[in-house]
Design an enzyme around this catalytic site. Structure first.
Site, PDB file in Angstrom:
ATOM      1  N   TYR A  33      29.576  48.359  95.192  1.00 53.45           N
ATOM      2  CA  TYR A  33      29.067  46.808  96.413  1.00 53.45           C
ATOM      3  C   TYR A  33      29.101  45.646  96.281  1.00 53.45           C
ATOM      4  O   TYR A  33      28.649  45.034  94.820  1.00 53.45           O
ATOM      5  CB  TYR A  33      27.978  47.435  97.583  1.00 53.45           C
ATOM      6  CG  TYR A  33      26.920  47.463  96.673  1.00 53.45           C
ATOM      7  CD1 TYR A  33      26.333  48.369  95.589  1.00 53.45           C
ATOM      8  CD2 TYR A  33      26.128  46.037  96.589  1.00 53.45           C
ATOM      9  CE1 TYR A  33      25.410  48.204  95.553  1.00 53.45           C
ATOM     10  CE2 TYR A  33      24.721  46.191  96.146  1.00 53.45           C
ATOM     11  CZ  TYR A  33      24.288  46.646  95.412  1.00 53.45           C
ATOM     12  OH  TYR A  33      23.044  47.180  93.915  1.00 53.45           O
ATOM     13  N   ARG A  52      33.236  40.837  88.753  1.00 58.46           N
ATOM     14  CA  ARG A  52      32.372  42.048  89.061  1.00 58.46           C
ATOM     15  C   ARG A  52      32.709  43.057  89.755  1.00 58.46           C
ATOM     16  O   ARG A  52      32.664  44.043  89.403  1.00 58.46           O
ATOM     17  CB  ARG A  52      30.627  41.573  89.409  1.00 58.46           C
ATOM     18  CG  ARG A  52      29.932  42.868  89.003  1.00 58.46           C
ATOM     19  CD  ARG A  52      28.175  42.203  88.849  1.00 58.46           C
ATOM     20  NE  ARG A  52      27.559  41.578  90.038  1.00 58.46           N
ATOM     21  CZ  ARG A  52      26.791  41.254  90.876  1.00 58.46           C
ATOM     22  NH1 ARG A  52      26.058  41.165  89.785  1.00 58.46           N
ATOM     23  NH2 ARG A  52      26.625  40.509  91.738  1.00 58.46           N
ATOM     24  N   ARG A 100      34.761  67.566 101.167  1.00 60.51           N
ATOM     25  CA  ARG A 100      34.227  67.253 100.639  1.00 60.51           C
ATOM     26  C   ARG A 100      34.611  68.567  98.756  1.00 60.51           C
ATOM     27  O   ARG A 100      34.586  69.542  99.072  1.00 60.51           O
ATOM     28  CB  ARG A 100      32.751  67.966 100.549  1.00 60.51           C
ATOM     29  CG  ARG A 100      31.905  68.251  99.679  1.00 60.51           C
ATOM     30  CD  ARG A 100      30.241  67.906  99.369  1.00 60.51           C
ATOM     31  NE  ARG A 100      28.938  67.327  98.474  1.00 60.51           N
ATOM     32  CZ  ARG A 100      28.948  68.299  97.689  1.00 60.51           C
ATOM     33  NH1 ARG A 100      29.273  68.847  97.980  1.00 60.51           N
ATOM     34  NH2 ARG A 100      27.875  68.339  97.171  1.00 60.51           N
ATOM     35  N   HIS A 102      33.637  67.629  94.458  1.00 62.13           N
ATOM     36  CA  HIS A 102      33.625  66.346  93.354  1.00 62.13           C
ATOM     37  C   HIS A 102      34.736  65.673  93.054  1.00 62.13           C
ATOM     38  O   HIS A 102      34.394  64.689  93.284  1.00 62.13           O
ATOM     39  CB  HIS A 102      32.529  67.306  92.501  1.00 62.13           C
ATOM     40  CG  HIS A 102      31.188  67.333  93.070  1.00 62.13           C
ATOM     41  ND1 HIS A 102      31.472  68.298  94.077  1.00 62.13           N
ATOM     42  CD2 HIS A 102      29.633  66.937  92.767  1.00 62.13           C
ATOM     43  CE1 HIS A 102      29.875  68.357  94.276  1.00 62.13           C
ATOM     44  NE2 HIS A 102      29.038  67.848  93.463  1.00 62.13           N
ATOM     45  N   LYS A 148      28.411  47.930  89.677  1.00 64.44           N
ATOM     46  CA  LYS A 148      27.692  47.594  90.901  1.00 64.44           C
ATOM     47  C   LYS A 148      28.234  49.344  91.874  1.00 64.44           C
ATOM     48  O   LYS A 148      29.070  48.853  92.532  1.00 64.44           O
ATOM     49  CB  LYS A 148      27.828  46.351  91.284  1.00 64.44           C
ATOM     50  CG  LYS A 148      26.577  45.967  92.145  1.00 64.44           C
ATOM     51  CD  LYS A 148      26.431  44.502  92.414  1.00 64.44           C
ATOM     52  CE  LYS A 148      25.218  44.159  94.066  1.00 64.44           C
ATOM     53  NZ  LYS A 148      24.219  44.394  93.329  1.00 64.44           N
ATOM     54  N   GLU A 180      15.624  45.754  83.594  1.00 62.29           N
ATOM     55  CA  GLU A 180      15.674  44.409  84.199  1.00 62.29           C
ATOM     56  C   GLU A 180      15.036  44.899  85.996  1.00 62.29           C
ATOM     57  O   GLU A 180      14.204  45.660  85.396  1.00 62.29           O
ATOM     58  CB  GLU A 180      17.224  44.482  85.124  1.00 62.29           C
ATOM     59  CG  GLU A 180      17.490  45.513  84.894  1.00 62.29           C
ATOM     60  CD  GLU A 180      19.209  45.812  85.773  1.00 62.29           C
ATOM     61  OE1 GLU A 180      19.579  44.776  86.762  1.00 62.29           O
ATOM     62  OE2 GLU A 180      19.853  46.939  86.086  1.00 62.29           O
ATOM     63  N   LEU A 204      22.749  45.461  84.981  1.00 65.99           N
ATOM     64  CA  LEU A 204      23.797  44.533  85.842  1.00 65.99           C
ATOM     65  C   LEU A 204      23.691  43.476  85.740  1.00 65.99           C
ATOM     66  O   LEU A 204      22.941  42.828  85.709  1.00 65.99           O
ATOM     67  CB  LEU A 204      23.711  45.053  87.485  1.00 65.99           C
ATOM     68  CG  LEU A 204      24.351  44.336  87.981  1.00 65.99           C
ATOM     69  CD1 LEU A 204      25.928  45.259  88.519  1.00 65.99           C
ATOM     70  CD2 LEU A 204      23.986  43.993  89.949  1.00 65.99           C
TER      71      LEU A 204
HETATM   72  N1  PDD Z   1      20.574  43.141  93.545  1.00 66.11           N
HETATM   73  N2  PDD Z   1      19.552  44.180  88.532  1.00 66.11           N
HETATM   74  C1  PDD Z   1      19.871  44.902  89.924  1.00 66.11           C
HETATM   75  C2  PDD Z   1      19.421  46.437  89.610  1.00 66.11           C
HETATM   76  C3  PDD Z   1      20.131  44.564  90.976  1.00 66.11           C
HETATM   77  O1  PDD Z   1      20.379  45.442  91.781  1.00 66.11           O
HETATM   78  C4  PDD Z   1      20.922  43.545  91.031  1.00 66.11           C
HETATM   79  C5  PDD Z   1      21.228  42.938  92.423  1.00 66.11           C
HETATM   80  C6  PDD Z   1      20.245  42.369  89.967  1.00 66.11           C
HETATM   81  C7  PDD Z   1      21.127  40.924  90.694  1.00 66.11           C
HETATM   82  O2  PDD Z   1      22.561  40.759  90.003  1.00 66.11           O
HETATM   83  P1  PDD Z   1      22.254  39.301  91.972  1.00 66.11           P
HETATM   84  O3  PDD Z   1      22.084  38.033  90.941  1.00 66.11           O
HETATM   85  O4  PDD Z   1      24.085  38.942  91.054  1.00 66.11           O
HETATM   86  O5  PDD Z   1      22.227  39.385  92.351  1.00 66.11           O
HETATM   87  C8  PDD Z   1      20.525  42.623  88.906  1.00 66.11           C
HETATM   88  C9  PDD Z   1      21.136  42.941  95.168  1.00 66.11           C
HETATM   89  C10 PDD Z   1      21.151  41.869  95.985  1.00 66.11           C
HETATM   90  C11 PDD Z   1      21.436  44.333  95.958  1.00 66.11           C
HETATM   91  O6  PDD Z   1      21.521  44.745  96.060  1.00 66.11           O
HETATM   92  O7  PDD Z   1      20.601  43.869  97.123  1.00 66.11           O
END
Ligand code: PDD
Length: 285
Positions: A33, A52, A100, A102, A148, A180, A204
């Site tokens: 996503y 990304r 389903r 895996h 992501k 983070e 991320l």
């Molecule tokens: N979240 N780290 C994690 C674990 C995140 O889920 C996100 C973003 C970021 C920051 O990434 P960016 O600057 O590209 O938004 C870092 C989004 C907003 C979400 O999951 O809704």
């Protein structure tokens, strides 16, 4: 102005029952996503989000069926049709639909794409500039959080723990190292120098983080070092902040029970927040 949802090529009613119960995104969290900010009726840094997204798809072995131009056009259509000026677009691509099992068979799967555009309450976003509370939690995620995916169980559990303690979110620590936030990246300021975790497989690579590292900090003459730091460093930092697409630069004014930078947003943090806001107003493809 109208919030819109788009699924596999057509607009659908919000909450429409269009996703198969055999969708691997639903069964396994087998999907990727992106969340892109809409600022003044334009996507901010869309090409970065697309890079990304394509990387996540490559790492996940999900075939790419859309060109960047097709994707850009879809984002533009959503903005145009919804007439939303300040908001965000959520995009999710699942591996596809199959009974389903895996293991997946790439040749039998058609990726499914969901997009939605939502408004943002700019008062809420602006209020984040006053600073937020954070709590520290262990980072219990897998070793590839650079991809992501929607498989966000440790993140949602950490976020829920944080909100139960009236915190904005959690700062995560893996083996004592600050990685983070549960939904954002983390920066520390010490003696005027900016620090953040290197963009490896343990964080991320946030787009907002990239904006700070490659554009905003350099333009303000602020030195930045990408290196690992521990809880002790965090506790002794002059300033701390989160970055994410929705909130931009978010000052941390309290960590667990302790005030950060005297309980007020730090000056370096606010300069960066302001610099990022300016960049967002100027726009970036
Ligand atoms: N979240 N780290 C994690 C674990 C995140 O889920 C996100 C973003 C970021 C920051 O990434 P960016 O600057 O590209 O938004 C870092 C989004 C907003 C979400 O999951 O809704």
């Amino acid at each position: 102005m109208q919030e819109l949802t788009y699924f596999n090529g057509e607009f659908v009613e919000p909450g429409a029952k269009v996703v198969s119960i055999d969708d691997r995104g639903y069964l396994f969290g087998d999907s990727v996503y992106e969340v892109v900010r809409v600022v003044n009726g334009r996507c901010f840094a869309l090409s970065y989000h697309q890079d990304r997204l394509y990387r996540s798809m490559r790492e996940m072995d999900i075939p790419v069926k859309m060109t960047p131009d097709d994707l850009t056009e879809l984002h533009e259509i959503l903005i145009e049709q919804s007439e939303i000026k300040e908001g965000y677009i959520y995009l999710q691509i699942s591996r596809g639909v199959a009974p389903r099992h895996h293991a997946y068979d790439r040749s039998k799967l058609e990726p499914q794409m969901l997009m939605s555009i939502r408004t943002l309450d700019m008062n809420e976003v602006n209020t984040l500039g006053n600073g937020v509370k954070a709590i520290a939690l262990p980072d219990e995620r897998w070793g590839h959080v650079d991809i992501k995916t929607t498989n966000l169980i440790p993140n949602i559990l950490a976020q829920t723990k944080a909100e139960k303690k009236f915190a904005y979110t959690a700062i995560l620590f893996r083996d004592g190292i600050c990685t983070e936030g549960a939904t954002s990246n983390v920066f520390a300021v010490k003696d005027g120098i900016l620090y953040t975790h290197p963009a490896d497989n343990y964080i991320l690579k946030g787009i907002t983080r990239q904006m700070i590292v490659t554009r905003v900090a350099p333009s303000l003459g602020i030195t930045l070092i990408e290196k690992e730091f521990d809880r002790d460093f965090v506790d002794n930092a002059d300033e701390l902040f989160f970055t994410d697409t929705i909130g931009g630069v978010i000052p941390i004014t309290k960590l667990d029970r302790n005030p950060v930078s005297g309980g007020k947003p730090g000056t370096v943090t606010l300069r960066l927040r302001d610099g990022l806001d300016k960049l967002m107003q100027e726009g970036l493809p």
